[in-house]
Motif scaffolding. Structure first.
Motif, PDB file in Angstrom:
ATOM      1  N   GLU A   1       1.002  -1.251   0.121  1.00  0.00           N
ATOM      2  CA  GLU A   1      -0.050   0.056  -0.147  1.00  0.00           C
ATOM      3  C   GLU A   1       0.968   1.198   0.175  1.00  0.00           C
TER       4      GLU A   1
ATOM      5  N   ASP B   1      -3.253   6.300  -0.729  1.00  0.00           N
ATOM      6  CA  ASP B   1      -4.121   7.424  -1.191  1.00  0.00           C
ATOM      7  C   ASP B   1      -5.024   6.951  -2.138  1.00  0.00           C
ATOM      8  N   GLY B   2      -4.921   5.866  -2.873  1.00  0.00           N
ATOM      9  CA  GLY B   2      -5.757   5.315  -3.782  1.00  0.00           C
ATOM     10  C   GLY B   2      -6.752   4.453  -2.943  1.00  0.00           C
ATOM     11  N   LEU B   3      -6.372   3.860  -2.140  1.00  0.00           N
ATOM     12  CA  LEU B   3      -7.722   3.394  -1.105  1.00  0.00           C
ATOM     13  C   LEU B   3      -8.512   4.192  -0.454  1.00  0.00           C
ATOM     14  N   ARG B   4      -7.862   5.150  -0.175  1.00  0.00           N
ATOM     15  CA  ARG B   4      -8.625   6.353   0.621  1.00  0.00           C
ATOM     16  C   ARG B   4      -9.789   6.779  -0.534  1.00  0.00           C
ATOM     17  N   LEU B   5      -9.297   6.967  -1.819  1.00  0.00           N
ATOM     18  CA  LEU B   5     -10.044   7.556  -2.552  1.00  0.00           C
ATOM     19  C   LEU B   5     -11.045   6.363  -3.321  1.00  0.00           C
ATOM     20  N   SER B   6     -10.762   5.200  -3.065  1.00  0.00           N
ATOM     21  CA  SER B   6     -11.697   4.034  -3.520  1.00  0.00           C
ATOM     22  C   SER B   6     -12.878   4.145  -3.289  1.00  0.00           C
ATOM     23  N   GLY B   7     -13.282   4.704  -2.025  1.00  0.00           N
ATOM     24  CA  GLY B   7     -14.799   4.533  -1.746  1.00  0.00           C
ATOM     25  C   GLY B   7     -15.207   3.432  -0.943  1.00  0.00           C
ATOM     26  N   LEU B   8     -14.106   2.555  -0.725  1.00  0.00           N
ATOM     27  CA  LEU B   8     -14.353   1.425   0.127  1.00  0.00           C
ATOM     28  C   LEU B   8     -14.567   1.616   1.503  1.00  0.00           C
ATOM     29  N   ASP B   9     -15.309   0.857   2.255  1.00  0.00           N
ATOM     30  CA  ASP B   9     -15.709   1.112   3.694  1.00  0.00           C
ATOM     31  C   ASP B   9     -14.372   0.888   4.569  1.00  0.00           C
ATOM     32  N   PRO B  10     -13.869   1.483   5.280  1.00  0.00           N
ATOM     33  CA  PRO B  10     -12.661   1.512   5.961  1.00  0.00           C
ATOM     34  C   PRO B  10     -12.839   0.221   6.740  1.00  0.00           C
TER      35      PRO B  10
ATOM     36  N   SER C   1       1.981   5.212  -3.733  1.00  0.00           N
ATOM     37  CA  SER C   1       1.035   5.924  -2.989  1.00  0.00           C
ATOM     38  C   SER C   1      -0.534   5.124  -3.015  1.00  0.00           C
ATOM     39  N   ALA C   2      -0.317   3.961  -3.153  1.00  0.00           N
ATOM     40  CA  ALA C   2      -1.587   3.148  -3.269  1.00  0.00           C
ATOM     41  C   ALA C   2      -2.483   3.545  -2.244  1.00  0.00           C
TER      42      ALA C   2
END
Lengths: 223, 223
Positions: free
Chosen positions: A75, A82-91, A79-80
């Motif tokens: 991750e 940041d990609g996760l934060r932008l993904s819209g996935l539920d934390p 900067s993956a």
């Protein structure tokens, strides 16, 4: 949340299947730890047999550090995170997915190391049910705590060296309880001693899983 | 029509340094806004603030109707934003297709297979490249993959940081066409670029940033 967890776990496991870090580096490391303990204690096989549960869980603990570090290294690159934060996935789904992927890798590792403990240390498993319950509860606890502290350290430049310092004291109860329960499974101590330790492992797993589900959004944002 | 982006006196901090020092910005749906400025002027910070990755500490910050001052607002808006940053947010061990499909599934779009296929074809990644691990790609191919992720998500707000960097002439033309199509479909586009002539031809309006401020705003007529 569960859909996101499955998506996340699938992604992490696919990365591990492609990179083979778990099979080519983490598993051999765990086996190497067991072999080195065997070299160190070989002159007295009785000691090795009695210490087998503790040595097994120490090897699992060290290998779990590598698994957690690997889980967050993927991750950090490009900067993956940041990609996760932008993904819209539920934390919470991200947490459960990452913990689930780490837990599955640890279970496979424990199976492999268990075989080596039987072969190298002459360990004799008398109570398979206790071993399975111990492994399940300890693995969930290690994975959940590992992902929580892995995320906590993920944004820091010194994460590789900081993670063991943060995580090892926290998972000391897992090492203690899993060792005691496994001793009972190997008939080193009375069987009745096992279940209180398995209950402690279960409580640890529930606490860290719940904490991770509730706190992962904050950890992800602040990392 | 409500603006896609509405910033009023927005201040965002990087540590104690004000990366955005009171920015006013409106971007309407269907509008392409070019952000220019010297290195360190605040272009990337503005894009990251619009994506909710850089918290706005003071002032007003609304994107697609969501208040970025709240954690809930930042989380809810991200699913509808596509950010092409300096990093591509890609996983090196996954293939081009896996990376795009993961992003599409994470965004919860219907028919992720079709959305992935369309994006890969548009960026010329539908050939054997789609099965290649991203870690083995050239810089330009990685950039196209990162853009394919944004395109496949079909965001309502496109945030593009140096989208032409590292691309060959044909791919640059493709990027321009994609930006025009996105705007024609009603998406808002904020574009930071040092490729003045090319980017100016795309934009309806140009902002010039300096020291974290929007220094001047000009209207540009698209030919």
């Amino acid at each position: 949340m569960w859909r996101d967890a499955a998506l996340m776990a699938g992604k992490d496991l696919r990365i591990e299947a492609r990179s083979r870090v778990a099979t080519n580096q983490i598993a051999p490391f765990g086996v190497l730890v067991l072999v080195l303990f065997a070299f160190a204690l070989d002159p007295d096989r009785g000691v090795l047999q009695r210490a087998a549960p503790g040595l097994f869980w120490v090897a699992v603990l060290f290998a779990s550090l590598l698994a957690v570090q690997r889980s967050f290294a993927v991750e950090s690159a490009d900067s993956a995170r940041d990609g996760l934060r932008l993904s819209g996935l539920d934390p919470a789904g991200i947490f459960l997915g990452k913990a689930g992927a780490v837990a599955l890798q640890l279970l496979a590792l424990e199976l492999l190391l268990g075989v080596f403990v039987v072969l190298l240390y002459d360990a004799d498993v008398h109570r398979a049910v206790i071993v399975m319950a111990t492994a399940a509860a300890a693995t969930v606890g290690l994975a959940a705590a590992g992902v929580v502290y892995g995320m906590l350290a993920a944004g820091l430049r010194v994460r590789e060296t900081l993670l063991p310092l943060l995580l090892l004291p926290v998972v000391a109860p897992v090492l203690l309880a899993a060792t005691r329960a496994t001793e009972a499974a190997l008939d080193i101590t009375p069987v009745s001693d096992a279940w209180p330790w398995v209950r402690l492992l279960s409580v640890f797993a529930v606490i860290y899983t719940t904490f991770g589900v509730l706190a992962f959004e904050t950890l992800l944002e602040e990392a | 029509m409500a603006p896609a982006v509405r910033f009023r006196a927005a201040v965002a901090l990087l540590g104690r340094f004000p990366a955005l020092a009171g920015v006013d910005l409106d971007v309407d749906p269907g509008e392409v806004v070019l952000v220019q400025g010297a290195n360190g002027a605040g272009k990337t910070s503005l894009l990251r603030a619009c994506a909710g990755l850089l918290p706005v500490a003071q002032g007003e910050a609304h994107v697609l109707g969501h208040d970025l001052r709240t954690g809930r607002g930042r989380r809810d808006v991200r699913r509808h934003i596509g950010l092409l940053g300096h990093a591509g947010f890609l996983y090196d061990d996954l293939t081009v297709e896996d990376n795009v499909r993961f992003a599409v599934k994470a965004a919860g779009l219907p028919d992720p297979h079709a959305a992935t296929g369309r994006a890969l074809e548009r960026l010329g990644l539908h050939t054997r490249l789609r099965t290649v691990a991203v870690g083995r790609l050239s810089t330009g191919q990685r950039r196209r993959t990162a853009l394919a992720v944004v395109l496949a998500k079909a965001p309502e707000l496109w945030l593009l940081d140096e989208p032409h960097a590292g691309l060959d002439a044909e791919s640059r033309d493709t990027v321009d066409a994609i930006v025009k199509d996105a705007a024609a479909a009603g998406a808002a586009v904020v574009l930071a670029s040092h490729e003045i002539d090319r980017a100016t031809a795309l934009a309806h309006r140009t902002l010039v940033m300096a020291g974290g401020h929007v220094h001047e705003q000009d209207r540009v007529h698209v030919a």
